[in-house]
Design an enzyme around this catalytic site. Structure first.
Site, PDB file in Angstrom:
ATOM      1  N   HIS A  68       0.888  -1.166   0.000  1.00  0.00           N
ATOM      2  CA  HIS A  68       0.000   0.000   0.000  1.00  0.00           C
ATOM      3  C   HIS A  68       0.926   1.216   0.000  1.00  0.00           C
ATOM      4  CE1 HIS A  68      -3.731   2.322   1.111  1.00  0.00           C
ATOM      5  NE2 HIS A  68      -2.761   3.209   1.295  1.00  0.00           N
TER       6      HIS A  68
ATOM      7  N   HIS B 259      -3.296  -1.128  -6.025  1.00  0.00           N
ATOM      8  CA  HIS B 259      -4.309  -0.087  -6.306  1.00  0.00           C
ATOM      9  C   HIS B 259      -3.677   1.254  -6.692  1.00  0.00           C
ATOM     10  CE1 HIS B 259      -3.354   0.771  -2.148  1.00  0.00           C
ATOM     11  NE2 HIS B 259      -4.276   0.025  -1.599  1.00  0.00           N
TER      12      HIS B 259
HETATM   13  N1  LIG Z   1      -8.847   0.708  -0.114  1.00  0.00           N
HETATM   14  C1  LIG Z   1      -9.525   1.168   0.909  1.00  0.00           C
HETATM   15  O1  LIG Z   1      -9.978   2.318   0.862  1.00  0.00           O
HETATM   16  N2  LIG Z   1      -9.769   0.418   2.008  1.00  0.00           N
HETATM   17  C2  LIG Z   1      -9.256  -0.891   2.294  1.00  0.00           C
HETATM   18  C3  LIG Z   1      -7.819  -0.864   2.722  1.00  0.00           C
HETATM   19  C4  LIG Z   1      -6.835  -0.630   1.604  1.00  0.00           C
HETATM   20  O2  LIG Z   1      -6.794  -1.386   0.627  1.00  0.00           O
HETATM   21  O3  LIG Z   1      -6.059   0.318   1.679  1.00  0.00           O
HETATM   22  C5  LIG Z   1     -10.094  -1.517   3.407  1.00  0.00           C
HETATM   23  O4  LIG Z   1      -9.691  -2.537   3.950  1.00  0.00           O
HETATM   24  O5  LIG Z   1     -11.171  -0.988   3.705  1.00  0.00           O
HETATM   25 ZN   LIG Z   2      -7.096  -2.985  -0.282  1.00  0.00          ZN
HETATM   26 ZN   LIG Z   3      -4.460  -0.336   0.479  1.00  0.00          ZN
END
Ligand SMILES: NC(=O)N[C@@H](CC(=O)O)C(=O)O
Ligand SMILES: [Zn+2]
Ligand SMILES: [Zn+2]
Length: 350
Positions: free
Chosen positions: A136, A174
């Site tokens: 991340h 992501h």
């Molecule tokens: N992507 C998000 O906004 N949330 C994800 C955590 C993550 O992937 O960073 C979660 O677990 O809710």
């Molecule tokens: Zn995630």
């Molecule tokens: Zn994440």
């Protein structure tokens, strides 16, 4: 062309949560995907092989009998993770790698890494043993603007990590910026990225124009349109470094529609169709199969799936709400129309 038959896709970034929610989250993802990388940000986090195998069993118990589903477990990297932990993970087939959360960066990341510079020994062991690092990629310092956090993380940490550990398999999860696309393309073949449907379909206007839209809020936060366009081009480029990872991350409706709403989009109920939507709009449906079903497996060194799934050209609306364990969840794209639909008869008997 009214049907599209592709190799069964895999989701290389997924949050299934735990407990009674598994009945709904596992059913939704296993309907479409053959395998998924299951993120370890539970409370408490999934930090060891033992915890991951127990969690995996709870997931398997929730797979509907008509589907085959293989969860690939990510372990939560902490400042306490040792080389022995890396060896144990390397020896366990059900574990795919370690997930690096900077402490405080996102949902349930409090146990995450506070000092990346102290990870050298652990990262060397991962590179030696072929254990991938899933990242991340956002800094958390309060003086860094939230829209700059991914870029600063890349510049401050990832460039050096890749230079020091060029054999380390690193997946920037992501991705949200052109900077991330450029970084990944500039690295050797051991660096790749996942891309979510929301970062392909939307930009930051979709959170803020005309009112705050909490269901489009996730982390890393949606960026400017120019970044969205760069992600779209990466996804349809045919470059095997970019592949599908939904980051489907359910939070109940009351936790999203809240004065301090949670980050995460629950995209699993329409995951493949959301990607088909944007690939179709970009005139690139012929690139969907590689992105969704081939490149991730190739990168991680898994065999490609052998069975096929079918999408049909059929206009349909994502439900306004789904109920899981008596709680309401608003799926990503709720109430909006999609042009392609996953065929209901995609089951094991196909
Ligand atoms: N992507 C998000 O906004 N949330 C994800 C955590 C993550 O992937 O960073 C979660 O677990 O809710
Ligand atoms: Zn995630
Ligand atoms: Zn994440």
């Amino acid at each position: 062309m009214d049907t599209l038959s592709i190799t069964r896709p895999d989701d290389w970034h997924l949050h299934l949560r735990d407990g009674p929610l598994l009945a709904g989250t596992v059913a939704a993802s296993s309907r479409q995907f053959g395998r998924a990388v299951v993120m370890p940000n539970l409370v408490p986090p999934v930090t060891s092989v033992e915890l991951a195998l127990a969690y995996r069993q709870r997931i398997m118990a929730a797979v509907p009998e008509e589907y085959a589903f293989q969860p690939l477990m990510a372990l939560y990297l902490t400042q306490q993770t040792t080389v022995a932990d890396i060896r144990a993970a390397a020896a366990e087939e059900a574990v795919i790698g370690f997930k690096l959360y900077p402490a405080g960066a996102t949902t349930n990341s409090a146990s995450g890494v506070t000092d990346v510079s102290q990870l050298t020994e652990v990262l060397s062991a991962m590179a030696d043993l072929g254990v991938p690092l899933l990242v991340h990629g956002e800094v958390t310092e309060p003086d860094i603007d939230i829209f700059d956090r991914e870029q600063v993380f890349i510049d401050r940490y990832l460039v050096d990590i890749h230079a020091q550990h060029p054999r380390l398999k690193l997946i920037l999860e992501h991705i949200t910026t052109k900077n991330a696309v450029d970084f990944v393309m500039g690295c050797n073949e051991n660096v790749a990225a996942t891309i979510t449907p929301q970062h392909l379909l939307m930009n930051r206007n979709d959170i803020l124009v005309g009112g705050i839209r909490p269901h489009n809020y996730c982390l890393p936060i949606l960026k400017r349109r120019q970044h969205q366009l760069a992600l779209q081009q990466a996804a349809i480029s045919g470059n095997p470094k970019f592949f599908l990872g939904t980051d489907s991350a359910p939070h109940s409706q009351d936790k999203k529609e809240n004065a301090c709403g949670c980050a995460g989009c629950y995209s699993a109920p329409a995951a493949l169709e959301l990607y088909a939507q944007i690939f179709n709009e970009l005139g690139a449906l012929d690139k969907l199969e590689d992105f969704a079903s081939h490149f991730g497996a190739d990168f991680y060194g898994y065999p490609r799936a052998t069975e096929k799934v079918t999408l049909r050209r059929e206009s349909w609306q994502v439900p306004e709400k789904v109920s899981i364990a008596k709680q309401d969840f608003v799926p990503y794209w709720a109430g909006e129309t999609l042009a392609w639909r996953f065929a209901a008869d995609n089951t094991l008997s196909d």
